[in-house]
Scaffold this active site. Structure first.
Site, PDB file in Angstrom:
ATOM      1  N   ARG A   1       0.786  -1.232   0.000  1.00 25.02           N
ATOM      2  CA  ARG A   1       0.000   0.000   0.000  1.00 25.02           C
ATOM      3  C   ARG A   1       0.823   1.290   0.000  1.00 25.02           C
ATOM      4  O   ARG A   1       0.346   2.312  -0.490  1.00 25.02           O
ATOM      5  CB  ARG A   1      -0.924   0.040   1.238  1.00 25.02           C
ATOM      6  CG  ARG A   1      -1.961  -1.038   1.287  1.00 25.02           C
ATOM      7  CD  ARG A   1      -2.745  -0.974   2.589  1.00 25.02           C
ATOM      8  NE  ARG A   1      -3.603   0.194   2.673  1.00 25.02           N
ATOM      9  CZ  ARG A   1      -4.883   0.208   2.296  1.00 25.02           C
ATOM     10  NH1 ARG A   1      -5.440  -0.876   1.800  1.00 25.02           N
ATOM     11  NH2 ARG A   1      -5.607   1.302   2.421  1.00 25.02           N
TER      12      ARG A   1
ATOM     13  N   HIS B   1      22.883 -21.871   6.330  1.00 24.78           N
ATOM     14  CA  HIS B   1      23.746 -20.691   6.336  1.00 24.78           C
ATOM     15  C   HIS B   1      23.571 -19.970   5.002  1.00 24.78           C
ATOM     16  O   HIS B   1      23.917 -20.509   3.953  1.00 24.78           O
ATOM     17  CB  HIS B   1      25.212 -21.097   6.533  1.00 24.78           C
ATOM     18  CG  HIS B   1      26.114 -19.964   6.926  1.00 24.78           C
ATOM     19  ND1 HIS B   1      26.482 -18.964   6.057  1.00 24.78           N
ATOM     20  CD2 HIS B   1      26.728 -19.674   8.111  1.00 24.78           C
ATOM     21  CE1 HIS B   1      27.279 -18.112   6.679  1.00 24.78           C
ATOM     22  NE2 HIS B   1      27.441 -18.518   7.939  1.00 24.78           N
ATOM     23  N   ASP B   2      23.020 -18.766   5.073  1.00 22.72           N
ATOM     24  CA  ASP B   2      22.657 -18.085   3.840  1.00 22.72           C
ATOM     25  C   ASP B   2      23.868 -17.696   2.997  1.00 22.72           C
ATOM     26  O   ASP B   2      23.867 -17.867   1.761  1.00 22.72           O
ATOM     27  CB  ASP B   2      21.786 -16.856   4.126  1.00 22.72           C
ATOM     28  CG  ASP B   2      22.434 -15.855   5.077  1.00 22.72           C
ATOM     29  OD1 ASP B   2      23.487 -16.172   5.675  1.00 22.72           O
ATOM     30  OD2 ASP B   2      21.879 -14.743   5.237  1.00 22.72           O
TER      31      ASP B   2
ATOM     32  N   THR C   1      34.748 -13.137   5.991  1.00 24.37           N
ATOM     33  CA  THR C   1      33.732 -13.722   6.846  1.00 24.37           C
ATOM     34  C   THR C   1      32.372 -13.291   6.313  1.00 24.37           C
ATOM     35  O   THR C   1      32.279 -12.420   5.433  1.00 24.37           O
ATOM     36  CB  THR C   1      33.917 -13.286   8.307  1.00 24.37           C
ATOM     37  OG1 THR C   1      33.019 -14.027   9.143  1.00 24.37           O
ATOM     38  CG2 THR C   1      33.645 -11.795   8.487  1.00 24.37           C
ATOM     39  N   SER C   2      31.299 -13.881   6.840  1.00 23.39           N
ATOM     40  CA  SER C   2      29.959 -13.612   6.308  1.00 23.39           C
ATOM     41  C   SER C   2      29.613 -12.130   6.293  1.00 23.39           C
ATOM     42  O   SER C   2      28.929 -11.632   5.397  1.00 23.39           O
ATOM     43  CB  SER C   2      28.913 -14.376   7.132  1.00 23.39           C
ATOM     44  OG  SER C   2      29.117 -15.757   7.038  1.00 23.39           O
TER      45      SER C   2
ATOM     46  N   HIS D   1      -1.462  27.846  21.460  1.00 20.40           N
ATOM     47  CA  HIS D   1      -2.334  27.003  22.288  1.00 20.40           C
ATOM     48  C   HIS D   1      -3.644  26.694  21.554  1.00 20.40           C
ATOM     49  O   HIS D   1      -4.646  26.376  22.186  1.00 20.40           O
ATOM     50  CB  HIS D   1      -2.628  27.656  23.639  1.00 20.40           C
ATOM     51  CG  HIS D   1      -1.437  28.295  24.270  1.00 20.40           C
ATOM     52  ND1 HIS D   1      -0.491  27.584  24.978  1.00 20.40           N
ATOM     53  CD2 HIS D   1      -1.010  29.587  24.264  1.00 20.40           C
ATOM     54  CE1 HIS D   1       0.458  28.404  25.395  1.00 20.40           C
ATOM     55  NE2 HIS D   1       0.181  29.621  24.959  1.00 20.40           N
TER      56      HIS D   1
ATOM     57  N   SER E   1     -16.695   8.739   3.977  1.00 23.17           N
ATOM     58  CA  SER E   1     -17.242   7.943   5.069  1.00 23.17           C
ATOM     59  C   SER E   1     -18.267   6.967   4.501  1.00 23.17           C
ATOM     60  O   SER E   1     -19.035   7.316   3.602  1.00 23.17           O
ATOM     61  CB  SER E   1     -17.901   8.852   6.112  1.00 23.17           C
ATOM     62  OG  SER E   1     -18.689   8.098   7.019  1.00 23.17           O
TER      63      SER E   1
ATOM     64  N   ARG F   1      -2.867   9.463   7.304  1.00 20.81           N
ATOM     65  CA  ARG F   1      -1.938   8.366   6.993  1.00 20.81           C
ATOM     66  C   ARG F   1      -0.498   8.801   7.242  1.00 20.81           C
ATOM     67  O   ARG F   1       0.317   8.017   7.730  1.00 20.81           O
ATOM     68  CB  ARG F   1      -2.122   7.916   5.547  1.00 20.81           C
ATOM     69  CG  ARG F   1      -1.272   6.711   5.172  1.00 20.81           C
ATOM     70  CD  ARG F   1      -1.509   6.256   3.745  1.00 20.81           C
ATOM     71  NE  ARG F   1      -2.831   5.672   3.583  1.00 20.81           N
ATOM     72  CZ  ARG F   1      -3.280   5.185   2.424  1.00 20.81           C
ATOM     73  NH1 ARG F   1      -2.520   5.240   1.345  1.00 20.81           N
ATOM     74  NH2 ARG F   1      -4.484   4.660   2.343  1.00 20.81           N
TER      75      ARG F   1
ATOM     76  N   ARG G   1      30.991  -9.385  18.312  1.00 20.70           N
ATOM     77  CA  ARG G   1      29.877  -9.828  17.477  1.00 20.70           C
ATOM     78  C   ARG G   1      28.901 -10.682  18.262  1.00 20.70           C
ATOM     79  O   ARG G   1      29.307 -11.588  18.998  1.00 20.70           O
ATOM     80  CB  ARG G   1      30.400 -10.659  16.293  1.00 20.70           C
ATOM     81  CG  ARG G   1      29.326 -11.376  15.441  1.00 20.70           C
ATOM     82  CD  ARG G   1      28.460 -10.351  14.748  1.00 20.70           C
ATOM     83  NE  ARG G   1      27.711 -10.922  13.635  1.00 20.70           N
ATOM     84  CZ  ARG G   1      26.492 -10.515  13.290  1.00 20.70           C
ATOM     85  NH1 ARG G   1      25.878  -9.592  14.007  1.00 20.70           N
ATOM     86  NH2 ARG G   1      25.887 -11.015  12.241  1.00 20.70           N
TER      87      ARG G   1
ATOM     88  N   ARG H   1      16.711  -7.052   9.898  1.00 21.33           N
ATOM     89  CA  ARG H   1      15.970  -7.459   8.706  1.00 21.33           C
ATOM     90  C   ARG H   1      14.595  -6.793   8.655  1.00 21.33           C
ATOM     91  O   ARG H   1      14.009  -6.634   7.585  1.00 21.33           O
ATOM     92  CB  ARG H   1      15.783  -8.983   8.683  1.00 21.33           C
ATOM     93  CG  ARG H   1      17.035  -9.772   8.355  1.00 21.33           C
ATOM     94  CD  ARG H   1      16.753 -11.257   8.490  1.00 21.33           C
ATOM     95  NE  ARG H   1      17.976 -12.046   8.472  1.00 21.33           N
ATOM     96  CZ  ARG H   1      18.462 -12.652   7.394  1.00 21.33           C
ATOM     97  NH1 ARG H   1      17.828 -12.546   6.242  1.00 21.33           N
ATOM     98  NH2 ARG H   1      19.567 -13.362   7.465  1.00 21.33           N
TER      99      ARG H   1
END
Length: 483
Positions: A13, A85-86, A110-111, A158, A288, A302, A328, A337
């Protein structure tokens, strides 16, 4: 479209296709492959060898480049089911396509080499899009401010009627806050650096082994990778990851923009209640389900709704940053993510809404003038008092009389529901020695807006226009709003 599983409203959306692509799998895994190519190229160019023989060849680099974009997702997914392990799954999948180079992919890394560097690259691209949209919102607000810089309107403190301002001057207040956000955004963008390739605890121990302790050569690795990926430099030190404080700084920028958008949307919603200003309303839009006459400020609502989400979302990276252990821990991963992409997708939708609303704001000048004239006699009392003193009156005595007459006129308005008759009451009091005609002649709203029109001109000339000129190549965006 799948209807039997959850889909995020942010993608369905709110967010643009452009922002969605930045956080897509294609963007992520193509960047991984670019990073593997950059690492292999760097190692080859620095002369990585074993017994005098090059470890990496140009043929291998060419093979990697030939498959940089055609990612074999099916192979990677099947492999991940097995090894859980991705990164290693995608190393394997890439190697299946590049059999000659399979053995040198990810060498010494390393990863987090692909994961963290990609996160920085993705955030940088997302910030560029946010920057572009923010500049366009500022541009539309500037045009609105200029158009209505001379239109007097009641100011509110105010949410009570106060000394008049102009419609355009009020818009500069919104604009100024977005400019503050732009300044913060540009600072953070300018400070972003890559992680580089520093190994499992950030010590570059693997490269010490690969290059046989050649410190001078190892010092060249990060700068070369950064240059290949379009960055000026890498962070000087790190653990296995870049500092999660980087995510915090980025999320705070998004939260700042959200706060500015929320403030503006609240003002527009209040003005729409007063029937002074109205957000765009489509020809066939339904306000409405029950009250067919209604024209609800749904876009501004929104904006406010999504903005609250972004402001709260900024807590995620802050808490994650604060709770990292030593070099780490992996309790950041699942949170990152969600929080980083969703923050960007939401702010993208917010800025599109802001652009759409400001571009189509409807100003009802007759209603504005009506509200102004109902309150102006109260606000003109100081000028009336000065005129009466010039006609021989006593300032202190007149001040007390105006106070009493104002209270009487206020009672007529609030208790009796009548029109403001303060001018008639003053004209009937001989102490003021002013006729009703003379008093009515002072009821020109533009006399009471101070320097508002001049302030708008100076603000646009000295603050806004230089920003727009510096970003003119980004101007001209239009926003597509979903349901």
């Amino acid at each position: 479209m799948s209807t039997d599983r959850y889909t995020s409203p942010l993608s369905e959306r709110y967010a643009s296709k452009e922002m969605q692509y930045i956080f897509s799998q294609d963007m992520k895994f193509k960047t991984w492959r670019k990073l593997w190519i950059a690492l292999a190229e760097t190692e080859m160019e620095l002369g990585l060898s074993e017994n005098g023989k090059p470890v990496i060849t140009q043929e291998q680099i060419d093979e990697l480049k030939a498959h940089a974009d055609d990612i074999n997702y099916d192979v990677a997914r099947e492999r991940e089911k097995l090894v859980r392990h991705d990164v290693m799954s995608h190393v394997y999948a890439y190697g299946q396509q590049c059999p000659k180079a399979a053995g040198i992919i990810h060498l010494g890394a390393t990863s987090c080499y692909v994961g963290d560097n990609t996160d920085i690259i993705v955030m940088n691209e997302a910030l560029k899009l946010v920057h572009k949209k923010l500049v366009n919102v500022i541009n539309e607000l500037a045009k609105f401010a200029d158009k209505y810089k001379n239109l007097p309107t009641l100011a509110f403190t105010h949410f009570q009627p106060a000394q008049p301002t102009t419609v355009g001057k009020r818009a500069t207040l919104w604009t100024q806050e977005f400019i503050m956000d732009l300044e913060d955004l540009e600072y953070v963008m300018g400070s972003l650096k890559l992680l580089g390739s520093k190994g499992t605890t950030g010590t570059q121990a693997s490269f010490l082994e690969l290059f046989n302790g050649d410190q001078e050569t190892i010092d060249k690795i990060d700068p070369m990778i950064a240059a290949k990926m379009g960055f000026k430099e890498c962070y000087a030190v790190s653990g296995q990851t870049y500092s999660r404080k980087v995510d915090t700084r980025v999320a705070n920028i998004l939260a700042g923009i959200a706060a500015s958008a929320h403030k503006m949307s609240n003002d527009i919603r209040l003005l729409q209640h007063l029937k002074e200003v109205e957000e765009p309303f489509e020809k066939n839009q339904i306000g409405s389900s029950a009250m067919a006459y209604k024209r609800n400020p749904m876009r501004s609502e929104r904006i406010a709704s999504l903005s609250r989400y972004v402001m709260v979302d900024a807590l995620n990276p802050a808490i994650t940053s604060a709770t990292q252990w030593f070099e780490r821990t992996l309790d950041d991963s699942a949170n990152k993510r969600l929080s980083i992409p969703e923050g960007f997708l939401a702010i993208d939708g917010i800025l599109d809404l802001c652009l759409n609303v400001v571009d189509g704001l409807v100003v009802y000048d007759k209603v504005i003038t009506k509200h102004m004239m109902a309150e102006l006699p109260f606000m003109a009392t100081e000028n009336i008092m000065m005129d009466a003193v010039k006609n021989g009156g006593n300032r202190q005595e007149l001040h007390e009389k105006i106070r009493q007459l104002s209270m009487e006129a206020g009672k007529n308005v609030k208790v009796e529901g009548k029109d403001n008759n303060l001018l008639e009451l003053i004209a009937a009091d001989p102490s003021f020695n002013l006729t009703l005609e003379e008093l009515q002649a002072t009821m020109e709203p533009s006399k009471y807006v101070g320097r508002a029109p001049i302030q708008v001109d100076k603000f646009l000339a000295n603050v806004v226009n230089p920003i727009l000129e510096a970003n003119k190549e980004d101007l001209g965006m239009t926003a597509e709003i979903n349901v």
